[in-house]
Design a protein around this motif. Structure first.
Motif, short mmCIF file in Angstrom:
data_model
loop_
_atom_site.label_atom_id
_atom_site.label_comp_id
_atom_site.label_asym_id
_atom_site.label_seq_id
_atom_site.Cartn_x
_atom_site.Cartn_y
_atom_site.Cartn_z
N GLN A 188 10.66 23.72 -18.03
CA GLN A 188 11.07 24.32 -19.29
C GLN A 188 10.30 23.81 -20.50
N GLY A 189 9.44 22.81 -20.30
CA GLY A 189 8.66 22.30 -21.42
C GLY A 189 9.49 21.45 -22.36
N VAL A 190 8.87 21.05 -23.47
CA VAL A 190 9.52 20.17 -24.44
C VAL A 190 10.19 21.01 -25.53
N ASN A 191 11.43 20.69 -25.81
CA ASN A 191 12.14 21.30 -26.93
C ASN A 191 11.79 20.49 -28.18
N TYR A 192 10.85 20.98 -28.97
CA TYR A 192 10.34 20.21 -30.11
C TYR A 192 11.43 19.88 -31.12
N ASP A 193 12.32 20.81 -31.37
CA ASP A 193 13.38 20.55 -32.35
C ASP A 193 14.32 19.45 -31.87
N ALA A 194 14.67 19.48 -30.58
CA ALA A 194 15.58 18.46 -30.04
C ALA A 194 14.93 17.09 -30.09
N VAL A 195 13.63 17.02 -29.76
CA VAL A 195 12.93 15.74 -29.79
C VAL A 195 12.84 15.21 -31.21
N LEU A 196 12.51 16.07 -32.17
CA LEU A 196 12.39 15.64 -33.56
C LEU A 196 13.73 15.16 -34.09
N ASN A 197 14.82 15.89 -33.81
CA ASN A 197 16.15 15.48 -34.27
C ASN A 197 16.54 14.13 -33.69
N LYS A 198 16.23 13.91 -32.40
CA LYS A 198 16.54 12.62 -31.78
C LYS A 198 15.70 11.51 -32.41
N ALA A 199 14.44 11.81 -32.72
CA ALA A 199 13.57 10.81 -33.36
C ALA A 199 14.09 10.45 -34.75
N ILE A 200 14.61 11.44 -35.47
CA ILE A 200 15.18 11.17 -36.80
C ILE A 200 16.41 10.29 -36.68
N ARG A 201 17.28 10.58 -35.69
CA ARG A 201 18.50 9.79 -35.50
C ARG A 201 18.17 8.35 -35.13
N GLN A 202 17.06 8.15 -34.41
CA GLN A 202 16.68 6.80 -34.00
C GLN A 202 15.80 6.11 -35.03
N GLY A 203 15.52 6.78 -36.15
CA GLY A 203 14.73 6.16 -37.20
C GLY A 203 13.24 6.19 -36.95
N LEU A 204 12.80 6.95 -35.97
CA LEU A 204 11.37 7.05 -35.68
C LEU A 204 10.68 8.09 -36.55
N ALA A 205 11.43 9.04 -37.08
CA ALA A 205 10.88 10.10 -37.92
C ALA A 205 11.66 10.18 -39.22
N VAL A 206 11.00 10.70 -40.24
CA VAL A 206 11.61 10.81 -41.57
C VAL A 206 12.03 12.26 -41.80
N PRO A 207 13.29 12.51 -42.17
CA PRO A 207 13.74 13.89 -42.42
C PRO A 207 12.91 14.55 -43.52
N GLY A 208 12.63 15.83 -43.34
CA GLY A 208 11.92 16.60 -44.35
C GLY A 208 10.41 16.59 -44.21
N VAL A 209 9.86 15.70 -43.36
CA VAL A 209 8.41 15.65 -43.15
C VAL A 209 8.01 16.70 -42.11
N ASP A 210 6.91 17.39 -42.38
CA ASP A 210 6.43 18.42 -41.45
C ASP A 210 5.55 17.77 -40.39
N TYR A 211 6.12 17.55 -39.20
CA TYR A 211 5.38 16.91 -38.11
C TYR A 211 4.70 17.97 -37.24
N SER A 212 3.49 17.67 -36.81
CA SER A 212 2.79 18.56 -35.88
C SER A 212 3.38 18.39 -34.49
N HIS A 213 3.04 19.33 -33.59
CA HIS A 213 3.52 19.24 -32.21
C HIS A 213 3.01 17.95 -31.55
N ARG A 214 1.78 17.56 -31.85
CA ARG A 214 1.23 16.34 -31.26
C ARG A 214 2.03 15.13 -31.72
#
Length: 696
Positions: A469-495
Motif C-alpha cells: 500500500q505504500g507510505v501514507n505521507y500524511d500519517a507519517v508527517l502527523n506522527k513525526a509532529i507528535r513525536q517532535g521530529l517535525a514542525v507544524p506548518g512547515v511544507d515538507y517534501s516527500h523525501r
C-alpha cells in the motif's frame, strides 16, 4: 589446551550453523511442494545424525537429545517413505521441523554468547514424540533403537570385536558413541550391535567400558573386517580383540528370559583372553583390505573434493589483507622515491612496472578471498516471510534477484540485520492486511516482495521492493509532529517525510506487536549500513508500494579515491561519491539569505563547502578561479566541495584512525579514516555523507 578446545568449538559452531542453513532451505523448499523427496529425507536424517553426534561429543545434551529424536522420526519416514505421514499431518511436520531449527539456533546463540544451555526441552521433545506416535498409529516409539536395545539377541551377531580404550582418556561412553557413529557409515544398523547399549545417554556406562571394554558384534565377518580399519584410525583405542562365537556358545551364554544381560556374560569372558601381546598378531592378521577396496577408493575421491574447498579463519584473511596493503604502500614509496627524480633508469622503470602489475594481481587475489555471495543472507529471508505470513494471516511471496552478487565477508555479516528489518517492515506495514484489499485495488491477491542485488562499479546496490500500500505521507508527517521530529506548518517534501521513517524511536504502529511498534528497526538499518560506509534511501508511491535501497561499498579495506590538496594537506575522496568537477568563475556562485554560497547545475542549486574554511587551513586558496569545484553525492545529500587542485585517482588502502580519536567524534566532522601515500605522507579519507552535516 584452551586453544585446542576453542578450535574444536569453532569447528562445531561452523559445521552446525552450516547444517542448519542447509536444513532450513530443504524444509522451506519441501513446504512449497507439500512433500519431502527421498533425497530430502536422507539429507535431513544425515543432518540430524551429524548434529546428534557432534553435540554428544561436546556434551551439549539438550541439542543431542532433540537431534536424536528428530533423527528417529526421519528414520521411520526413511524406512516407510513419506507416505507414512498423512497429508493432513504434513503442515504439522513442517511446523515441527521449523520449531526444531529455531531451538537449535537458540542454543547455538547461547553457546556463542557463553550462556548456559536450555534445560527445559520437554515441550519440544513431547511434540516430536507425539508426532512419532501419530504416524505410527500409536505404536512403539522406540522402534528405531531396537537394534541397540538388544545388542546380540538370538545369536545373530557371532563376529565380535572387543575394544579397550586408552587409560584415562575420559568420557569413554561418548568415545564409544563416536565409534558407533563411524561404524554406521560403513555398516547398516541392523547388521551389528554393541554393548553397553545406551552409551549416548548413560554416563555410568563409562565405568563399565573401562573395566570390561566396549563390545561390537557383527552379523558378517566382512563387516567386522571393515570395522577394524575404523577402530585402528581412532586415536583413543589402546587395543582390540577379535572373537568368533559359535552358535553353541551363544546358545549356552544366552539367558532364557532377558536378552539384555547376555552380552554381560560374553564381556566377562573376554578379559581373561585379553593379554597385552595379543593385539600385535590381531593387527597383523587383519588382511581385510580386499573387501574394503571399493569403499577406500570412494573415500579417496571424497577427500579430494573436500580439499578443493577449505574454511579459513577470517582473522587470517584480515592479516593477509593488511600485509598486502603494506606491500602496495611500500611499492608506491619505492617507485615514487624523490631520490630517483631526474635519473634515467630504464631497467628499473621496466622492473617497477612489472612489480606494479604483480602487486595489483596480489591485491585483487587477496581481496577476492574475502568476497562471498549474499546468497546465504538472502535465503534466510524466505523463512522471515514464511513465518510472518502464518502469524499475520497474509499472503506474500519473496523473489530473489542477483543472490550470487559478492561483497566483502565483514559487510555481508553487517547487512543481515538491516535486510531482515526491511523485509519485516514490508510484510508488516507494506503488504495489505487481507487478500480482498489487494483484489479491490486491482492487485494479485498474493503480495510480492523483491529482494535484489547488483554491482555498480565499487558499490553493490541492494533493493527491497514491495507492491503493497505504500507510505501514507500524511500519517507519517502527523506522527513525526507528535513525536517532535517535525514542525507544524512547515511544507515538507516527500523525501523529507520518508526520512522520518529512519529516525530513532519512530514507528507508525499504534500498538506494540511481535514484529513492530517499538520504533526499533529502520533506524537500526540506517546505523548498521552507515557503519560499513553505505547509505539508505527510501522511495514510495501510495497504493503501489515502497522501495528501500542500500548502497554499500564492496569492501572496506581498499577503495578507489581521488586525491585532492588544500594548502599543504592532502585528502582522499571516494570516487563513487564524485559526480563532476568544474573550473568556475566568481560569477557562477550566488549567495543565499544566510550568506552561504550556492552553485547552480542542471536546474538545481547546491550548497558550496570550502575545505579551507571548514578545516581552517589558512594556506588554502580563497579565489574560486584558482581552485576546483567538485560535485559530490551521498545518499540524499548532494553538494559541492571547493579544493585547491586534483592530484589524481589512486587505489588506496584504508587505515582506521586510532581508537582514542573516537572520543573527539571526528567521524561526524567528515573524517572516515586515512591512507598512506606513495611518498610516505598521510592522506585523510573524507566521509562525504558526514562532511555535509557540519555545514547544515
Amino acid at each position: 589446551m584452551s586453544t585446542g578446545n576453542d578450535s574444536i568449538l569453532d569447528a562445531y559452531l561452523f559445521e552446525t550453523n552450516g547444517l542448519l542453513e542447509q536444513l532450513d532451505s530443504i524444509v522451506l523448499a519441501a513446504e512449497q511442494q507439500d512433500t519431502f523427496s527421498d533425497d530430502d529425507i536422507n539429507s535431513i536424517f544425515r543432518i540430524m545424525h551429524t548434529i546428534k553426534g557432534s553435540s554428544a561429543m561436546m556434551e551439549y545434551n539438550s541439542l543431542m537429545t532433540i537431534a536424536h529424536r528428530a533423527e528417529d522420526l526421519f528414520a521411520i519416514i526413511r524406512e516407510k517413505s513419506i507416505a507414512i505421514v498423512p497429508e493432513s499431518l504434513r503442515p504439522n511436520l513442517f511446523d515441527l521441523l521449523f520449531q526444531t531449527i529455531d531451538f537449535f539456533r537458540q542454543e547455538i546463540d547461547h553457546i556463542e554468547n557463553g550462556q548456559s544451555l536450555t534445560d527445559d526441552i520437554d515441550t519440544l521433545l513431547q511434540k516430536i514424540n507425539s508426532f512419532i506416535t501419530q504416524i505410527q498409529g500409536g505404536g512403539d516409539e522406540a522402534q528405531p533403537d531396537a537394534s541397540s536395545a538388544a545388542p546380540s539377541a538370538s545369536g545373530a551377531f557371532p563376529y565380535v570385536l572387543q575394544i579397550f580404550f586408552d587409560e584415562g582418556c575420559g568420557m569413554e561412553n561418548l568415545r564409544a558413541f563416536m565409534l558407533v557413529t563411524s561404524i554406521k557409515d560403513i555398516c547398516a544398523e541392523e547388521e551389528f550391535s554393541y554393548y553397553p547399549a545406551d552409551v549416548e545417554h548413560d554416563a555410568s556406562t563409562a565405568a563399565q567400558i573401562i573395566e570390561s571394554g566396549f563390545r561390537l558384534s557383527f552379523a558378517k565377518a566382512s563387516d567386522r573386517d571393515n570395522a577394524i580399519h575404523v577402530v585402528t584410525d581412532m586415536g583413543f583405542v589402546r587395543t582390540y580383540q577379535v572373537i568368533d562365537e559359535s552358535p553353541e556358545t551363544k546358545a549356552e551364554a544366552q539367558p532364557a528370559q532377558e536378552p539384555a544381560p547376555q552380552p554381560e556374560v560374553a564381556v566377562q569372558s573376554a578379559p581373561p583372553a585379553q593379554p597385552e601381546p595379543q593385539p600385535k598378531p590381531v593387527k597383523a592378521a587383519s588382511p581385510a583390505p580386499a573387501p574394503a577396496t571399493p569403499s577406500a577408493s570412494k573415500a579417496e575421491n571424497t577427500v579430494h573434493h573436500k580439499e578443493s574447498l577449505i574454511s579459513v579463519n577470517l582473522s587470517k584473511l584480515d592479516t593477509l589483507a593488511a600485509v598486502v596493503g603494506e606491500i602496495v604502500i611500500t611499492e608506491s614509496m619505492v617507485t615514487a622515491s624523490p631520490d630517483l627524480k631526474g635519473l634515467r633508469l630504464d631497467s628499473f622503470t621496466k622492473s617497477a612496472r612489472q612489480l606494479r602489475k604483480l602487486t595489483d594481481e596480489l591485491q585483487d587475489v587477496s581481496m577476492s578471498l574475502r568476497m562471498v555471495s549474499v546468497s546465504a543472507t538472502f535465503q534466510k529471508m524466505h523463512r522471515i516471510v514464511r513465518d510472518m505470513c502464518k502469524k499475520l494471516g497474509k499472503q506474500a511471496r519473496l523473489t530473489l534477484i542477483g543472490e550470487d552478487t559478492e561483497v566483502d565477508k565483514t559487510i555481508v555479516d553487517s547487512i543481515g540485520d538491516p535486510i531482515m528489518h526491511i523485509v519485516r517492515n514490508s510484510m508488516d506495514h507494506g503488504i495489505e492486511e487481507t487478500a480482498q484489499e489487494r483484489i479491490d485495488a486491482g492487485k494479485d491477491p498474493v503480495g510480492q516482495i523483491i529482494l535484489s542485488a547488483r554491482h555498480t562499479g565499487s558499490e553493490v546496490i541492494i533493493e527491497v521492493q514491495d507492491d503493497g500500500q505504500g507510505v501514507n505521507y500524511d500519517a507519517v508527517l502527523n506522527k513525526a509532529i507528535r513525536q517532535g521530529l517535525a514542525v507544524p506548518g512547515v511544507d515538507y517534501s516527500h523525501r523529507d517525510i520518508l526520512n522520518f521513517l529512519l529516525a530513532p524511536g519512530f514507528s507508525t504502529n499504534t500498538e506494540v506487536t511481535e514484529f513492530s511498534g517499538r520504533g526499533v528497526g529502520m533506524d537500526v538499518v540506517k546505523k548498521n549500513v552507515e557503519d560499513v560506509g553505505g547509505t539508505v534511501s527510501i522511495t514510495s508511491e501510495p497504493g503501489q508500494g515502497m522501495t528501500t535501497t542500500l548502497k554499500i561499498p564492496l569492501t572496506m579495506a581498499i577503495m578507489d579515491g581521488m586525491e585532492v590538496s588544500v594548502g599543504n594537506s592532502v585528502f582522499t575522496i571516494p570516487i563513487h561519491n564524485i559526480r563532476q568537477s568544474f573550473k568556475i568563475q566568481p560569477s557562477d556562485l550566488i549567495q543565499d539569505a544566510s550568506g552561504g554560497e550556492l552553485f547552480r547545475r542542471m536546474g538545481q542549486f547546491y550548497p558550496v563547502v570550502r575545505m579551507r574554511d571548514l578545516y581552517q587551513i589558512p594556506e588554502g586558496r580563497e579565489n574560486v578561479e584558482d581552485g576546483i569545484l567538485i560535485w559530490l553525492e551521498s545518499g540524499e545529500h548532494s553538494y559541492c566541495l571547493f579544493v585547491d587542485e586534483l592530484l589524481g585517482e589512486q587505489q588506496v588502502v584504508v587505515k582506521p584512525l586510532p581508537s582514542y580519536l573516537n572520543s573527539f567524534n571526528i567521524k561526524s566532522r567528515g573524517i572516515a579514516g586515512c591512507t598512506i601515500l606513495g611518498d610516505g605522507n598521510i592522506s585523510i579519507i573524507l566521509d562525504v555523507g558526514n562532511l555535509y552535516t557540519p555545514i547544515q
